[in-house]
Design a protein around this motif. Structure first.
Motif, PDB file in Angstrom:
ATOM      1  N   ARG A  59       0.859  -1.187   0.000  1.00 17.46           N
ATOM      2  CA  ARG A  59       0.000   0.000   0.000  1.00 17.46           C
ATOM      3  C   ARG A  59       0.893   1.234   0.000  1.00 17.46           C
ATOM      4  NH1 ARG A  59      -4.978  -0.642   0.599  1.00 17.46           N
ATOM      5  NH2 ARG A  59      -5.470   1.273   1.709  1.00 17.46           N
ATOM      6  N   PRO A  60       0.414   2.356  -0.570  1.00 13.27           N
ATOM      7  CA  PRO A  60       1.280   3.535  -0.669  1.00 13.27           C
ATOM      8  C   PRO A  60       1.682   4.070   0.711  1.00 13.27           C
ATOM      9  CG  PRO A  60      -0.744   3.812  -1.958  1.00 13.27           C
ATOM     10  CD  PRO A  60      -0.920   2.584  -1.135  1.00 13.27           C
ATOM     11  N   LEU A  61       2.971   4.399   0.860  1.00 13.94           N
ATOM     12  CA  LEU A  61       3.434   5.098   2.048  1.00 13.94           C
ATOM     13  C   LEU A  61       2.964   6.556   1.974  1.00 13.94           C
ATOM     14  CD1 LEU A  61       7.114   3.781   2.184  1.00 13.94           C
ATOM     15  CD2 LEU A  61       5.167   2.973   3.521  1.00 13.94           C
ATOM     16  N   THR A  62       3.083   7.267   3.073  1.00 12.31           N
ATOM     17  CA  THR A  62       2.627   8.668   3.113  1.00 12.31           C
ATOM     18  C   THR A  62       3.274   9.500   2.008  1.00 12.31           C
ATOM     19  OG1 THR A  62       2.364   8.469   5.501  1.00 12.31           O
ATOM     20  CG2 THR A  62       2.387  10.697   4.601  1.00 12.31           C
ATOM     21  N   HIS A  63       4.576   9.303   1.784  1.00 15.09           N
ATOM     22  CA  HIS A  63       5.269  10.098   0.757  1.00 15.09           C
ATOM     23  C   HIS A  63       4.829   9.696  -0.656  1.00 15.09           C
ATOM     24  CE1 HIS A  63       8.109  10.361   4.274  1.00 15.09           C
ATOM     25  NE2 HIS A  63       7.826  11.626   4.040  1.00 15.09           N
ATOM     26  N   ASP A  64       4.461   8.409  -0.831  1.00 19.74           N
ATOM     27  CA  ASP A  64       3.914   7.975  -2.128  1.00 19.74           C
ATOM     28  C   ASP A  64       2.560   8.638  -2.371  1.00 19.74           C
ATOM     29  OD1 ASP A  64       6.062   6.193  -2.563  1.00 19.74           O
ATOM     30  OD2 ASP A  64       5.088   4.687  -1.315  1.00 19.74           O
ATOM     31  N   LEU A  65       1.763   8.727  -1.311  1.00 22.91           N
ATOM     32  CA  LEU A  65       0.449   9.374  -1.408  1.00 22.91           C
ATOM     33  C   LEU A  65       0.611  10.848  -1.790  1.00 22.91           C
ATOM     34  CD1 LEU A  65      -2.638   9.486  -0.939  1.00 22.91           C
ATOM     35  CD2 LEU A  65      -2.156   9.876   1.484  1.00 22.91           C
ATOM     36  N   PHE A  66       1.576  11.514  -1.159  1.00 25.23           N
ATOM     37  CA  PHE A  66       1.846  12.921  -1.469  1.00 25.23           C
ATOM     38  C   PHE A  66       2.223  13.073  -2.947  1.00 25.23           C
ATOM     39  CE2 PHE A  66       4.229  16.781  -1.891  1.00 25.23           C
ATOM     40  CZ  PHE A  66       3.706  17.667  -0.953  1.00 25.23           C
ATOM     41  N   LYS A  67       3.045  12.143  -3.445  1.00 24.66           N
ATOM     42  CA  LYS A  67       3.475  12.203  -4.855  1.00 24.66           C
ATOM     43  C   LYS A  67       2.274  12.026  -5.782  1.00 24.66           C
ATOM     44  CE  LYS A  67       6.550  11.742  -8.351  1.00 24.66           C
ATOM     45  NZ  LYS A  67       5.742  11.590  -9.544  1.00 24.66           N
ATOM     46  N   THR A  68       1.413  11.049  -5.495  1.00 21.13           N
ATOM     47  CA  THR A  68       0.219  10.814  -6.319  1.00 21.13           C
ATOM     48  C   THR A  68      -0.695  12.039  -6.289  1.00 21.13           C
ATOM     49  OG1 THR A  68       0.346   8.462  -5.800  1.00 21.13           O
ATOM     50  CG2 THR A  68      -1.734   9.264  -6.689  1.00 21.13           C
ATOM     51  N   PHE A  69      -0.897  12.573  -5.107  1.00 24.99           N
ATOM     52  CA  PHE A  69      -1.733  13.769  -4.925  1.00 24.99           C
ATOM     53  C   PHE A  69      -1.177  14.938  -5.752  1.00 24.99           C
ATOM     54  CE2 PHE A  69      -3.008  17.639  -2.745  1.00 24.99           C
ATOM     55  CZ  PHE A  69      -4.343  17.413  -2.436  1.00 24.99           C
ATOM     56  N   ALA A  70       0.141  15.153  -5.642  1.00 27.71           N
ATOM     57  CA  ALA A  70       0.776  16.253  -6.375  1.00 27.71           C
ATOM     58  C   ALA A  70       0.657  16.043  -7.889  1.00 27.71           C
ATOM     59  CB  ALA A  70       2.248  16.369  -5.967  1.00 27.71           C
ATOM     60  N   ASP A  71       0.847  14.805  -8.338  1.00 29.27           N
ATOM     61  CA  ASP A  71       0.739  14.508  -9.773  1.00 29.27           C
ATOM     62  C   ASP A  71      -0.669  14.812 -10.295  1.00 29.27           C
ATOM     63  OD1 ASP A  71       3.363  13.701  -9.850  1.00 29.27           O
ATOM     64  OD2 ASP A  71       2.918  11.551  -9.813  1.00 29.27           O
ATOM     65  N   ARG A  72      -1.689  14.417  -9.534  1.00 26.62           N
ATOM     66  CA  ARG A  72      -3.075  14.624  -9.972  1.00 26.62           C
ATOM     67  C   ARG A  72      -3.402  16.103 -10.121  1.00 26.62           C
ATOM     68  NH1 ARG A  72      -6.002   9.748  -8.843  1.00 26.62           N
ATOM     69  NH2 ARG A  72      -4.571   8.196  -9.684  1.00 26.62           N
ATOM     70  N   PHE A  73      -2.796  16.920  -9.265  1.00 29.14           N
ATOM     71  CA  PHE A  73      -3.079  18.356  -9.308  1.00 29.14           C
ATOM     72  C   PHE A  73      -1.955  19.156  -9.969  1.00 29.14           C
ATOM     73  CE2 PHE A  73      -5.937  16.738  -6.072  1.00 29.14           C
ATOM     74  CZ  PHE A  73      -7.114  17.389  -6.381  1.00 29.14           C
ATOM     75  N   HIS A  74      -1.086  18.435 -10.698  1.00 29.36           N
ATOM     76  CA  HIS A  74      -0.046  19.054 -11.525  1.00 29.36           C
ATOM     77  C   HIS A  74       0.890  19.951 -10.710  1.00 29.36           C
ATOM     78  CE1 HIS A  74      -2.478  17.443 -14.729  1.00 29.36           C
ATOM     79  NE2 HIS A  74      -3.509  18.166 -14.323  1.00 29.36           N
ATOM     80  N   ILE A  75       1.267  19.449  -9.536  1.00 29.97           N
ATOM     81  CA  ILE A  75       2.250  20.148  -8.705  1.00 29.97           C
ATOM     82  C   ILE A  75       3.571  19.396  -8.824  1.00 29.97           C
ATOM     83  CG2 ILE A  75       2.857  20.827  -6.344  1.00 29.97           C
ATOM     84  CD1 ILE A  75      -0.244  20.648  -5.768  1.00 29.97           C
ATOM     85  N   VAL A  76       4.635  20.123  -9.079  1.00 34.97           N
ATOM     86  CA  VAL A  76       5.960  19.508  -9.233  1.00 34.97           C
ATOM     87  C   VAL A  76       6.879  20.079  -8.152  1.00 34.97           C
ATOM     88  CG1 VAL A  76       7.956  19.242 -10.752  1.00 34.97           C
ATOM     89  CG2 VAL A  76       5.663  19.261 -11.719  1.00 34.97           C
ATOM     90  N   ILE A  77       7.647  19.200  -7.510  1.00 33.46           N
ATOM     91  CA  ILE A  77       8.699  19.675  -6.604  1.00 33.46           C
ATOM     92  C   ILE A  77       9.953  19.874  -7.447  1.00 33.46           C
ATOM     93  CG2 ILE A  77      10.178  19.099  -4.643  1.00 33.46           C
ATOM     94  CD1 ILE A  77       7.801  17.654  -3.400  1.00 33.46           C
ATOM     95  N   LYS A  78      10.374  21.138  -7.551  1.00 32.57           N
ATOM     96  CA  LYS A  78      11.514  21.481  -8.410  1.00 32.57           C
ATOM     97  C   LYS A  78      12.844  21.205  -7.711  1.00 32.57           C
ATOM     98  CE  LYS A  78      11.076  23.274 -11.885  1.00 32.57           C
ATOM     99  NZ  LYS A  78      10.710  24.589 -12.439  1.00 32.57           N
ATOM    100  N   GLN A  79      12.909  21.527  -6.411  1.00 35.99           N
ATOM    101  CA  GLN A  79      14.139  21.277  -5.655  1.00 35.99           C
ATOM    102  C   GLN A  79      13.864  21.336  -4.160  1.00 35.99           C
ATOM    103  OE1 GLN A  79      16.671  24.370  -7.259  1.00 35.99           O
ATOM    104  NE2 GLN A  79      16.099  25.816  -5.689  1.00 35.99           N
ATOM    105  N   VAL A  80      14.814  20.802  -3.412  1.00 35.95           N
ATOM    106  CA  VAL A  80      14.775  20.844  -1.951  1.00 35.95           C
ATOM    107  C   VAL A  80      15.985  21.636  -1.481  1.00 35.95           C
ATOM    108  CG1 VAL A  80      15.188  19.413   0.101  1.00 35.95           C
ATOM    109  CG2 VAL A  80      13.485  18.701  -1.600  1.00 35.95           C
TER     110      VAL A  80
END
Length: 201
Positions: A59-80
């Motif tokens: 099952r997706p971990l919390t960070h996997d869920l965040f990635k899926t959520f961001a992808d669906r709403f077209h949010i990209v993390i450019k850098q940390v």
């Protein structure tokens, strides 16, 4: 403002001093310094799984869920960016973009790295933070996370931070212990000693 330095994830080493803790070791791309950061078991597991690629949790971990959520709403993390160090605690920011609008979000460093691995986002810190907290050492190539490491992480629980065991040591004793920990490649212990030295100087 101090210049930015790009970092790579060198590996994750198991804590020899605190059950459930890990040292995430970042290394500068164009230099000899490394930045060990003590993180909890859940974050270590999440980063290790993202690095391994072949391991897929059922099952997706919390960070996997965040990635899926961001992808669906077209949010990209450019850098940390690891932008601040206070009393041994690192502070980080996610530089995010949606519809060409950039947003900066504060985050724990362990979460930031776990997300950076999923977005293939570069990781940076400032030169002055590396000057303050970086450790010069020759790292072995085998400091990487294997499948057996990641699977064992799941069985560990994070323990609360204990009071510093170095409080009675002098600065000279701390520096001697730091050098000894580096020679023994105990990066988690080295990070803790470095943080204690930084608190006093």
């Amino acid at each position: 403002m101090s210049s930015l330095v790009r970092l790579n994830i060198k590996g994750i080493s198991y804590s020899q001093t605190q059950s459930g803790a890990y040292a995430l070791v970042l290394s500068e791309v164009d230099g000899p310094r490394t930045l060990p950061i003590v993180i909890g078991a859940f974050e270590a597991q999440s980063i290790a799984i993202a690095l391994e690629k072949e391991i897929k949790p059922p099952r997706p971990l919390t960070h996997d869920l965040f990635k899926t959520f961001a992808d669906r709403f077209h949010i990209v993390i450019k850098q940390v960016i690891i932008h601040k160090l206070v009393d041994g605690i690192f502070f980080s920011s996610l530089i995010c973009e949606r519809d060409k609008i950039e947003e900066i979000i504060d985050t724990r460093t362990s979460d930031a790295i776990a997300l950076a691995t999923r977005f293939n986002a570069p990781i940076f810190t400032y030169e002055n933070i590396l000057d303050q907290a970086g450790i010069y050492l020759k790292m072995k190539d085998d400091l990487t996370t294997t499948e057996s490491d990641t699977l064992s992480i799941e069985n560990l629980i994070d323990e609360p931070e204990k009071e510093s065991s170095f409080s009675k040591d002098t600065l000279k004793q701390l520096n001697d212990k730091l050098n000894e920990a580096i020679q023994q490649e105990n990066y988690e212990l080295a990070a803790k000693i470095r943080d204690e030295i930084n608190k006093r100087t």
